[in-house]
Design a protein around this motif. Sequence first.
Motif, PDB file in Angstrom:
ATOM      1  N   SER A 197      10.438 -34.874  50.630  1.00  0.00           N
ATOM      2  CA  SER A 197      10.543 -33.590  51.330  1.00  0.00           C
ATOM      3  C   SER A 197       9.218 -32.847  51.297  1.00  0.00           C
ATOM      4  N   GLN A 198       8.169 -33.440  50.721  1.00  0.00           N
ATOM      5  CA  GLN A 198       6.867 -32.775  50.636  1.00  0.00           C
ATOM      6  C   GLN A 198       6.207 -32.764  52.017  1.00  0.00           C
ATOM      7  N   GLY A 199       5.823 -31.565  52.449  1.00  0.00           N
ATOM      8  CA  GLY A 199       5.229 -31.431  53.781  1.00  0.00           C
ATOM      9  C   GLY A 199       6.193 -30.779  54.758  1.00  0.00           C
ATOM     10  N   PRO A 205       2.494 -29.394  50.739  1.00  0.00           N
ATOM     11  CA  PRO A 205       2.193 -30.678  51.386  1.00  0.00           C
ATOM     12  C   PRO A 205       2.242 -31.826  50.388  1.00  0.00           C
ATOM     13  N   LEU A 206       2.380 -33.019  50.936  1.00  0.00           N
ATOM     14  CA  LEU A 206       2.329 -34.232  50.118  1.00  0.00           C
ATOM     15  C   LEU A 206       0.899 -34.410  49.622  1.00  0.00           C
ATOM     16  N   GLU A 207       0.752 -34.684  48.328  1.00  0.00           N
ATOM     17  CA  GLU A 207      -0.600 -34.919  47.793  1.00  0.00           C
ATOM     18  C   GLU A 207      -0.894 -36.404  47.864  1.00  0.00           C
ATOM     19  N   LEU A 208      -1.723 -36.774  48.829  1.00  0.00           N
ATOM     20  CA  LEU A 208      -2.003 -38.194  49.027  1.00  0.00           C
ATOM     21  C   LEU A 208      -3.402 -38.358  49.611  1.00  0.00           C
ATOM     22  N   THR A 209      -4.206 -39.200  48.974  1.00  0.00           N
ATOM     23  CA  THR A 209      -5.554 -39.496  49.463  1.00  0.00           C
ATOM     24  C   THR A 209      -5.483 -40.760  50.305  1.00  0.00           C
ATOM     25  N   LEU A 230       1.007 -32.209  57.487  1.00  0.00           N
ATOM     26  CA  LEU A 230      -0.416 -32.362  57.135  1.00  0.00           C
ATOM     27  C   LEU A 230      -0.758 -33.833  56.937  1.00  0.00           C
ATOM     28  N   LEU A 231       0.198 -34.621  56.428  1.00  0.00           N
ATOM     29  CA  LEU A 231      -0.041 -36.070  56.288  1.00  0.00           C
ATOM     30  C   LEU A 231      -0.336 -36.683  57.651  1.00  0.00           C
TER      31      LEU A 231
END
Length: 279
Positions: A197-199, A205-209, A230-231
């Motif tokens: 459910s992030q984002g 937002p989802l924390e993803l590099t 944002l992803l």
Amino acid sequence: MISQPYALAGVMGWPVAHSRSPILHNYWIEKYGLLGAYVQLPVAPGKLEAAIAGLPALGFKGCNITIPYKVDAIQFMHEVDANVRRMGAMNTIVVQPDGSLKGFNNDGFGYIQSLLDAKPDWRADTGPVTVLGAGGAARAVVLSLADRGAKEIRLINRTFDKAQALATEFGGPVKALPWSERHAALADVALLVNTTSQGMHGNPPLELTLDALPKHALVSDVIYVPLETLLLSAARQRGNATVNGLGMLLNQARPAFHAWFGVLPDITPELRRAIEATL
Ligand code: NAP
């Protein structure tokens, strides 16, 4: 004169006011000139069994089941399809001609169709898949990807035990990895899916590099509020193709509408715009 029977369907949950399903199904009822309506069915906690049991008597063809009843509703069905058994959750009830109730889960179908709508030559077996999240949406996504022939599914969830339990339950290509490995687990994938459910509107937002993600990988997010998370915007800006969650919502509705109203409806640009205008 023989009058056309009036067909009723709806969405049962608590609350249901946020659901876009009434707009969607009523658009189709009007477009195909059918006599009927799709209504909100807010059912307070403790009333689910009585509400479901009342569907045939009220003349309903069936209904969708949404949060928080996707699991609880199963026990009140006379019969469920194989997807409900495997996913442990349902999203559709169809009242059978004899008045009995059958449960379905069309979320996985909707997800796969949303990828195919965006990329008709998409295949599940062209490379590893990374799926973030291990909740209800993940169950549908992971099972449908495995059914479509995905050979390696890296399942990554904040709570590792849930990912591990799903990997054990589903077996085959599904392997659980710790949340800390989500960035590195993007190496050589053909598809990245966010089912957390992030984002979503109202959540961080989802924390993803994305550095390790190949440029040819497809990036999909099952969230549809906002339409571009944002992803997805980060993925698009670095050149990846993206698919948002609206197609999954629209496509899961098609087989249900067909079962209730006898017409397999189309997803038109006009319908997409009508829903997008409410997001
Ligand atoms: P759910 O069963 O409650 O699962 C939520 C998932 O998000 C879990 O994996 C959870 O991890 C993870 N999560 C929550 N907070 C997190 C955080 N701070 N950091 C990392 N992960 C976090 O919910 P769901 O039913 O699967 O729904 C998930 C999303 O999919 C929602 O945004 C929903 O709107 C969307 N959805 C879309 C469709 C569609 O048709 N497009 C259909 C169904 C759902 P933990 O296990 O660690 O808590």
